[in-house]
Design an enzyme around this catalytic site. Structure first.
Site, short mmCIF file in Angstrom:
data_model
loop_
_atom_site.label_atom_id
_atom_site.label_comp_id
_atom_site.label_asym_id
_atom_site.label_seq_id
_atom_site.Cartn_x
_atom_site.Cartn_y
_atom_site.Cartn_z
N ASP A 10 -0.50 -25.29 45.99
CA ASP A 10 -1.18 -25.55 44.72
C ASP A 10 -0.12 -26.07 43.75
O ASP A 10 0.82 -25.35 43.39
CB ASP A 10 -1.77 -24.23 44.21
CG ASP A 10 -2.40 -24.35 42.84
OD1 ASP A 10 -2.24 -25.41 42.18
OD2 ASP A 10 -3.06 -23.38 42.42
N ILE A 11 -0.28 -27.30 43.33
CA ILE A 11 0.77 -27.97 42.54
C ILE A 11 1.01 -27.27 41.20
O ILE A 11 2.10 -27.37 40.63
CB ILE A 11 0.43 -29.47 42.37
CG1 ILE A 11 1.69 -30.27 42.04
CG2 ILE A 11 -0.66 -29.68 41.32
CD1 ILE A 11 1.53 -31.76 42.21
N ASN A 24 -7.67 -39.26 34.82
CA ASN A 24 -8.53 -40.43 34.60
C ASN A 24 -8.04 -41.12 33.33
O ASN A 24 -7.16 -40.61 32.64
CB ASN A 24 -10.01 -40.03 34.51
CG ASN A 24 -10.26 -39.05 33.37
OD1 ASN A 24 -10.00 -39.35 32.22
ND2 ASN A 24 -10.73 -37.86 33.73
N GLY A 32 -11.07 -31.56 39.89
CA GLY A 32 -9.98 -31.61 40.87
C GLY A 32 -8.66 -31.07 40.35
O GLY A 32 -8.63 -30.09 39.59
N ASP A 34 -6.68 -32.33 38.22
CA ASP A 34 -6.60 -32.52 36.76
C ASP A 34 -7.08 -31.25 36.05
O ASP A 34 -6.41 -30.72 35.14
CB ASP A 34 -7.50 -33.73 36.41
CG ASP A 34 -7.24 -34.28 35.01
OD1 ASP A 34 -6.32 -33.80 34.34
OD2 ASP A 34 -7.98 -35.20 34.62
N SER A 117 -5.87 -40.08 44.06
CA SER A 117 -7.07 -40.90 44.38
C SER A 117 -7.84 -40.47 45.62
O SER A 117 -8.89 -41.05 45.90
CB SER A 117 -6.74 -42.40 44.50
OG SER A 117 -6.62 -43.00 43.23
N THR A 118 -7.33 -39.50 46.38
CA THR A 118 -7.99 -39.20 47.67
C THR A 118 -9.04 -38.10 47.58
O THR A 118 -9.61 -37.70 48.60
CB THR A 118 -6.96 -38.82 48.76
OG1 THR A 118 -6.31 -37.60 48.38
CG2 THR A 118 -5.94 -39.91 48.94
N GLY A 119 -9.31 -37.61 46.36
CA GLY A 119 -10.37 -36.62 46.17
C GLY A 119 -11.59 -37.30 45.60
O GLY A 119 -12.24 -38.11 46.27
N1 AR6 Z 1 -2.82 -28.75 43.87
C1 AR6 Z 1 -2.62 -29.83 44.67
N2 AR6 Z 1 -3.60 -30.68 45.02
C2 AR6 Z 1 -4.84 -30.44 44.53
C3 AR6 Z 1 -5.14 -29.35 43.68
C4 AR6 Z 1 -4.06 -28.48 43.35
N3 AR6 Z 1 -4.24 -27.43 42.55
N4 AR6 Z 1 -6.48 -29.41 43.39
C5 AR6 Z 1 -6.98 -30.47 44.05
N5 AR6 Z 1 -6.02 -31.10 44.74
P1 AR6 Z 1 -8.67 -35.26 42.83
P2 AR6 Z 1 -8.56 -38.18 42.37
C6 AR6 Z 1 -6.06 -32.29 45.60
O1 AR6 Z 1 -10.13 -35.31 43.03
O2 AR6 Z 1 -9.20 -38.45 43.68
C7 AR6 Z 1 -10.56 -35.82 38.13
O3 AR6 Z 1 -11.82 -35.52 37.60
C8 AR6 Z 1 -7.40 -32.71 46.15
O4 AR6 Z 1 -7.78 -31.89 47.24
O5 AR6 Z 1 -8.10 -34.17 42.00
O6 AR6 Z 1 -7.35 -38.98 41.97
C9 AR6 Z 1 -9.75 -36.75 37.24
O7 AR6 Z 1 -9.96 -36.44 35.88
C10 AR6 Z 1 -7.06 -34.13 46.60
O8 AR6 Z 1 -6.37 -34.10 47.85
O9 AR6 Z 1 -8.09 -36.65 42.16
C11 AR6 Z 1 -10.30 -38.08 37.63
O10 AR6 Z 1 -11.52 -38.33 36.95
C12 AR6 Z 1 -6.07 -34.61 45.52
O11 AR6 Z 1 -5.65 -33.41 44.85
C13 AR6 Z 1 -10.55 -37.96 39.10
O12 AR6 Z 1 -10.76 -36.57 39.33
C14 AR6 Z 1 -6.66 -35.57 44.52
O13 AR6 Z 1 -8.01 -35.23 44.28
C15 AR6 Z 1 -9.36 -38.39 39.92
O14 AR6 Z 1 -9.68 -38.36 41.28
#
Ligand code: AR6
Length: 171
Positions: A10-11, A24, A32, A34, A117-119
């Site tokens: 967990d980052i 975003n 996510g 963020d 970007s991968t979530g």
């Molecule tokens: N620690 C590490 N990685 C994480 C954590 C954590 N605590 N939580 C989630 N991830 P995403 P995106 C991973 O969706 O695709 C937001 O609403 C997750 O499993 O967080 O860039 C922003 O405000 C995935 O592998 O980011 C934007 O609107 C990775 O982090 C949008 O989502 C990225 O997933 C950005 O989407």
């Protein structure tokens, strides 16, 4: 040259100089990673972000880490996956480049990234991992003062994808 590590974790718990946030363009929070970063950092982070006036996709802006163990947060809006013909790869590369440059400019020696970007944004994991790993190695070469960059994967599936890229590129 500094080292690159891939870990599951967990980052928001990382004691590094800077963590990147897959933000975003509003920089005002979301879901996510963020959401997790804003929750762990506390309201001071959102206050500072409000004054930044947003951020373009592929660019990055730095704030303090507030209640996070990390000193700084590098906020970078990754590209939304749209099939691949809309500059997604260049934009994703530029997220990593700009975060690493900002980290260097602010004296950071240790940096942690989530898989940008991968979530929610839907970028295919294997393709994103290739870009991330390559760009992180380029950054480590360019800025010898950066000692360590960690890719913090939120699941084993993500960790495996990143490790595969490293093994494959090592031949
Ligand atoms: N620690 C590490 N990685 C994480 C954590 C954590 N605590 N939580 C989630 N991830 P995403 P995106 C991973 O969706 O695709 C937001 O609403 C997750 O499993 O967080 O860039 C922003 O405000 C995935 O592998 O980011 C934007 O609107 C990775 O982090 C949008 O989502 C990225 O997933 C950005 O989407």
């Amino acid at each position: 040259m500094g080292i690159f590590k891939i870990e599951t974790g967990d980052i928001t718990t990382y004691h590094v100089d800077a963590i990147a946030n897959a933000a975003n363009c509003s920089l005002l929070g979301g879901g996510g990673v963020d959401e997790a970063i804003h929750r762990a950092a506390g309201p001071g982070l959102l206050n500072e972000c409000r004054a930044l006036g947003g951020c373009e996709t592929g660019q990055a802006k730095i704030t303090k880490g507030y209640q996070l163990p990390a000193k700084y947060v590098l906020h970078t809006p990754g590209p939304v996956w749209n099939g691949g013909a809309f500059g997604e790869a260049e934009l994703l590369k530029s997220c990593y480049e700009n975060c690493i440059r900002l980290a260097h400019e602010n004296g950071c020696r240790t940096v942690a990234f989530p898989s940008i970007s991968t979530g929610i944004y839907g970028y295919p994991l294997e393709q994103a991992a290739e870009i991330a790993v390559k760009t992180i190695y380029e950054g480590l070469e360019k800025y010898p003062d950066i000692e360590e960059i960690i890719m913090v994967c939120f699941s084993e599936r993500v960790e495996k994808a990143y490790k595969k890229v490293c093994y494959d590129s090592a031949g």
